[in-house]
Design a protein around this motif. Structure first.
Motif, PDB file in Angstrom:
ATOM      1  N   ASN A 352       0.823  -1.208   0.000  1.00 19.46           N
ATOM      2  CA  ASN A 352       0.000   0.000   0.000  1.00 19.46           C
ATOM      3  C   ASN A 352       0.863   1.266   0.000  1.00 19.46           C
ATOM      4  OD1 ASN A 352      -2.261  -1.608   0.088  1.00 19.46           O
ATOM      5  ND2 ASN A 352      -2.527  -1.454   2.301  1.00 19.46           N
ATOM      6  N   ILE A 353       1.967   1.253   0.760  1.00 18.37           N
ATOM      7  CA  ILE A 353       2.874   2.402   0.804  1.00 18.37           C
ATOM      8  C   ILE A 353       3.464   2.681  -0.571  1.00 18.37           C
ATOM      9  CG2 ILE A 353       5.130   3.151   1.682  1.00 18.37           C
ATOM     10  CD1 ILE A 353       4.364   1.707   4.326  1.00 18.37           C
ATOM     11  N   ILE A 354       3.864   1.615  -1.263  1.00 19.12           N
ATOM     12  CA  ILE A 354       4.470   1.776  -2.588  1.00 19.12           C
ATOM     13  C   ILE A 354       3.438   2.260  -3.611  1.00 19.12           C
ATOM     14  CG2 ILE A 354       5.533   0.513  -4.495  1.00 19.12           C
ATOM     15  CD1 ILE A 354       7.402   1.129  -2.141  1.00 19.12           C
ATOM     16  N   GLU A 355       2.242   1.701  -3.568  1.00 22.25           N
ATOM     17  CA  GLU A 355       1.198   2.133  -4.501  1.00 22.25           C
ATOM     18  C   GLU A 355       0.852   3.607  -4.274  1.00 22.25           C
ATOM     19  OE1 GLU A 355      -2.116  -0.498  -4.192  1.00 22.25           O
ATOM     20  OE2 GLU A 355      -1.062  -2.194  -5.107  1.00 22.25           O
ATOM     21  N   ARG A 356       0.762   4.002  -2.987  1.00 20.49           N
ATOM     22  CA  ARG A 356       0.462   5.397  -2.663  1.00 20.49           C
ATOM     23  C   ARG A 356       1.584   6.311  -3.132  1.00 20.49           C
ATOM     24  NH1 ARG A 356       0.524   5.278   2.882  1.00 20.49           N
ATOM     25  NH2 ARG A 356      -1.584   4.417   2.920  1.00 20.49           N
ATOM     26  N   ALA A 357       2.835   5.874  -2.936  1.00 15.31           N
ATOM     27  CA  ALA A 357       3.978   6.696  -3.340  1.00 15.31           C
ATOM     28  C   ALA A 357       4.005   6.900  -4.852  1.00 15.31           C
ATOM     29  CB  ALA A 357       5.276   6.039  -2.866  1.00 15.31           C
ATOM     30  N   ALA A 358       3.690   5.861  -5.599  1.00 18.93           N
ATOM     31  CA  ALA A 358       3.683   5.975  -7.066  1.00 18.93           C
ATOM     32  C   ALA A 358       2.624   6.968  -7.527  1.00 18.93           C
ATOM     33  CB  ALA A 358       3.428   4.606  -7.679  1.00 18.93           C
ATOM     34  N   ILE A 359       1.488   6.995  -6.828  1.00 19.09           N
ATOM     35  CA  ILE A 359       0.430   7.952  -7.180  1.00 19.09           C
ATOM     36  C   ILE A 359       0.869   9.371  -6.845  1.00 19.09           C
ATOM     37  CG2 ILE A 359      -1.917   8.703  -6.618  1.00 19.09           C
ATOM     38  CD1 ILE A 359      -2.588   5.720  -6.140  1.00 19.09           C
ATOM     39  N   LEU A 360       1.468   9.550  -5.655  1.00 16.51           N
ATOM     40  CA  LEU A 360       1.911  10.876  -5.237  1.00 16.51           C
ATOM     41  C   LEU A 360       3.036  11.401  -6.122  1.00 16.51           C
ATOM     42  CD1 LEU A 360       1.879  10.442  -1.344  1.00 16.51           C
ATOM     43  CD2 LEU A 360       0.231  11.673  -2.756  1.00 16.51           C
ATOM     44  N   ALA A 361       3.891  10.490  -6.609  1.00 13.32           N
ATOM     45  CA  ALA A 361       4.987  10.911  -7.485  1.00 13.32           C
ATOM     46  C   ALA A 361       4.462  11.378  -8.832  1.00 13.32           C
ATOM     47  CB  ALA A 361       5.974   9.765  -7.671  1.00 13.32           C
ATOM     48  N   TYR A 362       3.316  10.844  -9.232  1.00 20.00           N
ATOM     49  CA  TYR A 362       2.648  11.184 -10.485  1.00 20.00           C
ATOM     50  C   TYR A 362       3.633  11.086 -11.642  1.00 20.00           C
ATOM     51  CZ  TYR A 362      -0.618  13.455 -13.679  1.00 20.00           C
ATOM     52  OH  TYR A 362      -1.448  13.728 -14.732  1.00 20.00           O
ATOM     53  N   GLY A 363       3.925  12.182 -12.330  1.00 20.84           N
ATOM     54  CA  GLY A 363       4.808  12.105 -13.493  1.00 20.84           C
ATOM     55  C   GLY A 363       6.258  12.342 -13.164  1.00 20.84           C
ATOM     56  N   GLY A 364       6.559  12.602 -11.877  1.00 21.72           N
ATOM     57  CA  GLY A 364       7.926  12.920 -11.509  1.00 21.72           C
ATOM     58  C   GLY A 364       8.682  11.733 -10.956  1.00 21.72           C
TER      59      GLY A 364
END
Length: 448
Positions: A352-364
């Protein structure tokens, strides 16, 4: 009439269509067919006398020293065949799961003289269906037990905290059993009310109760010829525990409202996050059922007990996300922060932490600031319910304290004789990450 010359051992085993090797009681290879030599990239004239674990495991010690179940030790100790699943390294240094079938070769007095071992590579499609990720000692000790029990018909009890991956382990046991082509059926006792569990497990006849408009097969019948995984067995009511015990001991079940017993061929794997011995003591779990289920208990380690596996797990989760692959390899700063947390929710929380981080990183770029950790500690003084743990495996962090340099990578590959998996383990990265570094280096060389 003159007697014709008998074929040699090497000539005979070269007829076999799969890799085959003969090993003595000191782990030395005494004979191997050409398919075995080709598989592990060793010249046929150089194979005799080498240690089996050196060739297939790229290790300086027997596989049992790393927590795996060693078929050689089993065969020479018991004098009986052994079958396990192992991780080997092919001629390119890539990890590969293989099924080993080891058989004793006896002398005239019935003593074990050598061990003959077949090597059956498992298909990639089969591997992709269920993966257990990790190379930490705690993880390898667990997989050593799984490799030993998977080919048998023994009932297995999986123990461990919530989120450790008990269902994934159960699927692994099914896939590496001789029931792999049969059905794999899951029932979660915690998700069903006590009035539904019996009907789900054992089925019912028409008119057995109000609303039973027709005959229904239960999950035991649905799993015939395969595996039934009963999750959260601790939630099973006492009256159904008796019925389950009978099914395990006799191989028969009776539907609700039925009079006839139905024969079922099912291997049961049960799991719970609760303290089963405490349940027995307080009377919520039948002692006889506990002894029947715990024929082969396997404890799945919490993620905090195998933090060295966090980088590989995190990158595996990213690789499964849409567009998540571009964040691999993770930066040392991200991995350092991941290794500071205790993961009370275990592997499920890390995902869940990794999935959330990927969303927060968005295009960066995925940075440490995108990692959000939810603390369940009662002594936490940090606001918003988020905090960082304090555990930090120093050895791994020291290896990942900065971005890997080309010189570090080349030096480690040279020390490991080009074995990519061994070099990745030494550098503290996943094999996928090391592969990406190598591809980048090759790209830089081409541009130069």
């Amino acid at each position: 009439m003159s007697c014709e010359k008998k074929p040699s051992c090497e000539q005979i085993i070269d007829i076999l269509p799969d890799p085959f090797v003969v090993i003595d009681n000191q782990f030395h290879i005494v004979a191997a067919n050409h398919r075995y030599c080709d598989k592990y990239g060793v010249a046929h004239e150089d194979i005799v006398g080498r240690f089996c674990y050196e060739v297939s495991h790229h290790s300086s010690v027997p596989c049992s020293h790393h927590g795996e179940h060693c078929p050689q030790e089993d065969v020479f100790r018991k004098g009986k065949p052994s079958q396990v699943i192992h991780v080997h390294y092919d001629q390119h240094g890539h990890e590969e799961r293989v099924q080993l079938q080891a058989t004793p070769i006896l002398d005239e007095d019935g003593n074990v003289l050598y061990m003959g071992e077949y090597v059956y590579p498992l298909s990639q499609a089969f591997e992709d269906h269920v993966q257990l990720i990790g190379r930490s000692r705690a993880f390898l000790q667990m997989t050593g037990l799984l490799q030993r029990v998977a080919p048998t018909q023994t009932t297995v009890l999986l123990l461990g905290e919530s989120g450790t991956g008990k269902e994934c382990v159960a699927q692994y046991l099914h896939n590496y059993s001789n029931r792999a082509n049969g059905p794999y059926v899951v029932v979660d006792c915690a998700a069903l009310g006590s009035n539904l569990i019996e009907s789900e497990l054992f089925g019912h006849e028409k008119g057995a109760f109000t609303g039973a408009a027709g005959c229904k097969k239960g999950l035991f019948e649905a799993a015939h010829g395969g595996t039934l995984f009963i999750d959260e067995i601790g939630e099973l009511p006492l009256d159904l525990q008796t019925k389950l015990l009978r099914a395990l001991e006799t191989g028969t079940i009776r539907r609700i409202g039925g009079t006839d017993y139905i024969k079922v061929d099912v291997r049961v794997i049960a799991a719970t996050h609760r303290d089963v011995k405490h349940m027995v003591a307080e009377g919520t779990l039948r002692k006889d059922l506990y002894y029947r289920l715990s024929a082969f208990p396997v404890t799945i380690p919490a993620l905090r007990e195998r933090l060295d596996d966090v980088p590989a797990l995190a990158e595996n989760f990213l690789s499964r996300l849409e567009d998540g692959d571009r964040h691999i390899p993770l930066s040392p700063e991200v991995i350092s922060r991941l290794l500071e947390y205790d993961y009370p929710g275990n592997v499920r929380e890390l995902r869940n932490i990794i999935e959330r981080a990927a969303i927060l990183a968005y295009g960066g770029v995925l940075d440490p600031e995108h990692l959000v950790f939810e603390s369940t500690r009662s002594d936490s003084t940090e606001p918003s319910g988020y905090s960082m743990g304090r555990r930090r495996p120093a050895k791994l962090l020291n290896r990942r304290s900065g971005r890997l340099t080309d010189d570090e990578i080349m030096e480690t590959l040279e020390q490991c004789k080009g074995h990519r998996a061994s070099a990745a383990a030494e550098l503290g990265v996943s094999e996928r990450t090391l592969y990406r570094y190598i591809q980048r280096m090759r790209g830089d060389e081409a541009e130069a």
